[in-house]
Scaffold this motif. Structure first.
Motif, PDB file in Angstrom:
ATOM      1  N   GLN A 151       0.862  -1.179   0.000  1.00 58.25           N
ATOM      2  CA  GLN A 151       0.000   0.000   0.000  1.00 58.25           C
ATOM      3  C   GLN A 151       0.899   1.230   0.000  1.00 58.25           C
ATOM      4  OE1 GLN A 151      -3.218  -0.218   2.800  1.00 58.25           O
ATOM      5  NE2 GLN A 151      -3.652   1.960   2.660  1.00 58.25           N
ATOM      6  N   PRO A 152       0.721   2.125  -0.967  1.00 54.88           N
ATOM      7  CA  PRO A 152       1.654   3.255  -1.079  1.00 54.88           C
ATOM      8  C   PRO A 152       1.418   4.347  -0.045  1.00 54.88           C
ATOM      9  CG  PRO A 152      -0.081   3.475  -2.702  1.00 54.88           C
ATOM     10  CD  PRO A 152      -0.303   2.143  -2.022  1.00 54.88           C
ATOM     11  N   LEU A 181       1.142   8.257   0.178  1.00 52.75           N
ATOM     12  CA  LEU A 181       0.785   9.298  -0.775  1.00 52.75           C
ATOM     13  C   LEU A 181       0.974  10.665  -0.114  1.00 52.75           C
ATOM     14  CD1 LEU A 181      -2.494   7.617  -2.075  1.00 52.75           C
ATOM     15  CD2 LEU A 181      -0.224   7.518  -3.119  1.00 52.75           C
ATOM     16  N   LEU A 231       0.737  14.605   0.792  1.00 47.02           N
ATOM     17  CA  LEU A 231      -0.192  15.725   0.730  1.00 47.02           C
ATOM     18  C   LEU A 231       0.610  16.994   0.987  1.00 47.02           C
ATOM     19  CD1 LEU A 231      -3.133  14.298   2.907  1.00 47.02           C
ATOM     20  CD2 LEU A 231      -2.978  14.326   0.418  1.00 47.02           C
ATOM     21  N   GLU A 233       0.653  13.273   4.983  1.00 45.99           N
ATOM     22  CA  GLU A 233       0.687  12.164   4.039  1.00 45.99           C
ATOM     23  C   GLU A 233      -0.449  11.207   4.339  1.00 45.99           C
ATOM     24  OE1 GLU A 233       4.546  10.412   4.714  1.00 45.99           O
ATOM     25  OE2 GLU A 233       3.887   9.370   6.534  1.00 45.99           O
ATOM     26  N   ARG A 239      -0.898   7.327   4.771  1.00 51.53           N
ATOM     27  CA  ARG A 239      -0.037   6.183   5.059  1.00 51.53           C
ATOM     28  C   ARG A 239      -0.838   5.078   5.721  1.00 51.53           C
ATOM     29  NH1 ARG A 239      -0.045   5.883  10.401  1.00 51.53           N
ATOM     30  NH2 ARG A 239       0.350   7.702  11.709  1.00 51.53           N
ATOM     31  N   TRP A 259      -6.293   4.457   4.553  1.00 52.34           N
ATOM     32  CA  TRP A 259      -5.082   5.194   4.918  1.00 52.34           C
ATOM     33  C   TRP A 259      -5.340   6.049   6.145  1.00 52.34           C
ATOM     34  CZ3 TRP A 259      -6.129   3.894  -0.018  1.00 52.34           C
ATOM     35  CH2 TRP A 259      -5.065   3.534  -0.864  1.00 52.34           C
ATOM     36  N   ARG A 269      -6.461  13.520  -3.787  1.00 57.39           N
ATOM     37  CA  ARG A 269      -5.239  12.721  -3.962  1.00 57.39           C
ATOM     38  C   ARG A 269      -5.569  11.242  -4.062  1.00 57.39           C
ATOM     39  NH1 ARG A 269      -1.878  10.398  -5.785  1.00 57.39           N
ATOM     40  NH2 ARG A 269       0.286  10.126  -5.138  1.00 57.39           N
ATOM     41  N   LEU A 270      -6.437  10.760  -3.184  1.00 59.90           N
ATOM     42  CA  LEU A 270      -6.776   9.346  -3.192  1.00 59.90           C
ATOM     43  C   LEU A 270      -7.594   8.971  -4.425  1.00 59.90           C
ATOM     44  CD1 LEU A 270      -6.150   6.926  -1.504  1.00 59.90           C
ATOM     45  CD2 LEU A 270      -8.286   7.297  -0.263  1.00 59.90           C
ATOM     46  N   ARG A 328      -7.211  10.402  -7.406  1.00 57.67           N
ATOM     47  CA  ARG A 328      -6.227  10.291  -8.501  1.00 57.67           C
ATOM     48  C   ARG A 328      -5.518   8.940  -8.446  1.00 57.67           C
ATOM     49  NH1 ARG A 328      -4.699  15.340  -6.854  1.00 57.67           N
ATOM     50  NH2 ARG A 328      -2.637  14.602  -6.234  1.00 57.67           N
ATOM     51  N   TRP A 329      -5.145   8.525  -7.235  1.00 57.56           N
ATOM     52  CA  TRP A 329      -4.484   7.225  -7.098  1.00 57.56           C
ATOM     53  C   TRP A 329      -5.413   6.104  -7.589  1.00 57.56           C
ATOM     54  CZ3 TRP A 329      -5.979   2.932  -4.324  1.00 57.56           C
ATOM     55  CH2 TRP A 329      -5.065   1.877  -4.324  1.00 57.56           C
ATOM     56  N   ASP A 372      -3.551   5.167 -10.831  1.00 60.98           N
ATOM     57  CA  ASP A 372      -2.584   4.132 -10.452  1.00 60.98           C
ATOM     58  C   ASP A 372      -3.227   2.755 -10.324  1.00 60.98           C
ATOM     59  OD1 ASP A 372      -0.753   6.197 -10.390  1.00 60.98           O
ATOM     60  OD2 ASP A 372      -0.792   6.402  -8.220  1.00 60.98           O
TER      61      ASP A 372
END
Length: 195
Positions: free
Chosen positions: A21-22, A24, A26, A31, A33, A85, A132-133, A135-136, A140
């Motif tokens: 799990q990455p 990411l 902010l 972040e 995590r 996260w 952000r999440l 976009r992931w 991704d």
């Protein structure tokens, strides 16, 4: 693997479980995590917060329950059914939670969930973390459709959805049972290509 319908999955099985799990980043030194065992106090505080309990139907019995919930977060990543996260400064206690429930890799969809502790509210953290999440998840992971649902009595979540680029799609009547009865829910969505 192609399903019995002959339609290939939107995201191949194993894409989540086959990777870590990455983390990411902010802005403002925050972040996204993994949740750690030492985040149990933050989870217990969230379980006592009246707003988090009301809108997320969320309680934490005790420290042991917090540790079980954190372990389940990790299990859901490996099972590819959820991805959760902590919103936190690096090396510090979690300020909030954000993640994906109802992950369906074959369909390419998931529903975002989030909360932040009172000290972290009002600064736009949830909007940034949602962007952000999202976009992931789209870029991704490869999902196609993301949902954000909230009680119509929760205008703060409506603002998060709008600011994060989720389109309002309608009202689901009596969709979720809260402590004070059934609530209508707004349905917002972000689809690949919207942003």
């Amino acid at each position: 693997m192609i399903s019995s319908s002959g339609i290939p999955p939107a995201v191949p099985a194993g894409r989540m479980a086959g990777a870590d799990q990455p983390v990411l980043p902010l802005s403002d030194g925050l972040e996204l995590r993994l949740w750690h065992a030492d985040d149990a106090d933050a989870l217990m505080a969230a379980g006592q917060d009246p707003d988090i309990r009301r809108w997320n139907l969320f309680t934490v019995e005790d420290r042991a329950d917090a540790h079980r919930r954190i372990a389940r977060m990790h299990e859901r990543w490996r099972a590819e059914t959820g991805a959760v996260w902590a919103i936190a400064p690096p090396g510090a206690r979690a300020l909030g939670l954000i993640g994906w429930n109802d992950v369906d890799l074959a369909d390419g969809s998931a529903e975002i969930v989030y909360w932040v502790l009172p000290a972290a509210r009002g600064g736009g953290i949830v909007v940034e973390a949602t962007r952000r999440l999202s976009r992931w998840a789209l870029d991704d992971l490869g999902l196609h459709r993301l949902r954000l649902c909230h009680s119509v009595a929760n205008p703060a979540s409506c603002r998060v959805a709008e600011k994060a680029g989720y389109s309002f799609e309608g009202t689901m009547r009596a969709a979720l049972l809260h402590a004070d009865g059934r609530h209508d829910q707004h349905l917002h969505a972000l689809v690949r290509g919207d942003v």
